[in-house]
Motif scaffolding. Structure first.
Motif: not given
Length: 209
Positions: A25-28, A95-99, A163-167, A169-172
Motif C-alpha cells: 500500500i503506497g509503495s507504488g 500533516a502529522k497532526a491532521k493524520v 498500517y495505513i494510518a502509520g504510513y 503519519f510517517m510520510t506526512a
C-alpha cells in the motif's frame, strides 16, 4: 482444537504474508526491494538488525504517534484547530497532526502499531535471506511481531487501518488519493479466493510455536 505443527507453521507463514501485503500500500510498485529497506532502516550487521527489530517491537514509530494523539485528545475541537494553525509553515508537523486528528476515533488503543509490527516481521530475515542474524532468531522476532499484532487488533480490517494510518503519519501524507488509485488492488486482498488474508484466520493461536 489440535493442529499439527507443520500445519500451524504453514498458517504462521500465511499470516506473515498477509501482514506484508500491507507494505504494498503506497509503495507504488509490487516489487519491494529488501536490501533497500535494510539500508533505509539502518541495518548493516547482526547487532544493528537485532537492535532495530527490538526497537520496532518495543517502541517503534507508534510512540511519536501516541504522544501527539494523547496531547490532541486532551484538546477541544477548536483547540485542535488552533494547535494545527499555530504550526504555521511546518508542513510535516501540520500533516502529522491532521493524520492524528483524522484517525483519533478510528483506531484501537495501539494506534499505528501495525506499521511497526509489519516492518518488524518483514525485516526479520536470517542469514541467506538478506538478513544478518540466525534464521532461528529471525523466526522468533517474526513470531513476536505476529503475536503482538494479534493482541493489538481484533481483525484484518483494524490491522490495515492501523498500517495505513502509520504510513500516512510517517510520510506526512493527508491525502487518500494513493488508496483510491489502487482501490482494486487493495480490495483484492479481502475478496480474492487466492488472497492469503482470506485463507488466514486472525485468531489462530500461535502460542505453541
Amino acid at each position: 482444537m489440535f493442529i499439527f505443527t507443520s500445519k500451524k507453521e504453514k498458517l504462521f507463514t500465511l499470516f506473515t504474508y498477509s501482514m506484508h501485503a500491507a507494505i504494498t500500500i503506497g509503495s507504488g510498485t509490487r516489487l519491494i526491494d529488501v536490501k533497500d529497506n535494510y539500508t533505509k532502516w539502518g541495518m548493516k550487521d547482526a547487532a544493528s538488525q537485532r537492535a532495530r527489530l527490538t526497537w520496532m517491537l518495543k517502541e517503534g514509530e507508534r510512540k511519536e504517534f501516541a504522544r501527539l494523539h494523547h496531547f490532541m485528545t486532551a484538546l477541544s475541537e477548536s483547540g485542535r484547530k488552533e494547535y494545527i494553525d499555530s504550526l504555521e509553515s511546518d508542513q510535516e508537523r501540520i500533516a502529522k497532526a491532521k493524520v492524528v486528528q483524522f484517525y483519533m476515533r478510528r483506531l484501537p488503543a495501539e494506534g499505528i502499531a501495525a506499521y511497526d509490527y509489519t516492518w518488524a516481521s518483514f525485516l526479520s530475515r536470517g542469514k541467506g535471506d538478506y538478513g544478518y542474524i540466525s534464521k532461528e532468531e529471525a523466526r522468533q522476532f517474526k513470531l513476536q511481531a505476529v503475536r503482538q499484532t494479534q493482541q493489538a487488533y481484533n481483525n484484518w480490517g483494524e490491522f490495515f487501518t492501523g498500517y495505513i494510518a502509520g504510513y500516512q503519519f510517517m510520510t506526512a501524507q493527508t491525502s487518500l488519493d494513493y488508496l483510491r488509485e489502487n482501490e482494486w488492488e487493495f480490495t483484492r486482498y479481502f475478496v480474492s479466493k487466492h488472497s492469503s488474508i482470506v485463507k488466514t484466520d486472525w485468531h489462530t493461536d500461535f502460542s505453541d510455536l
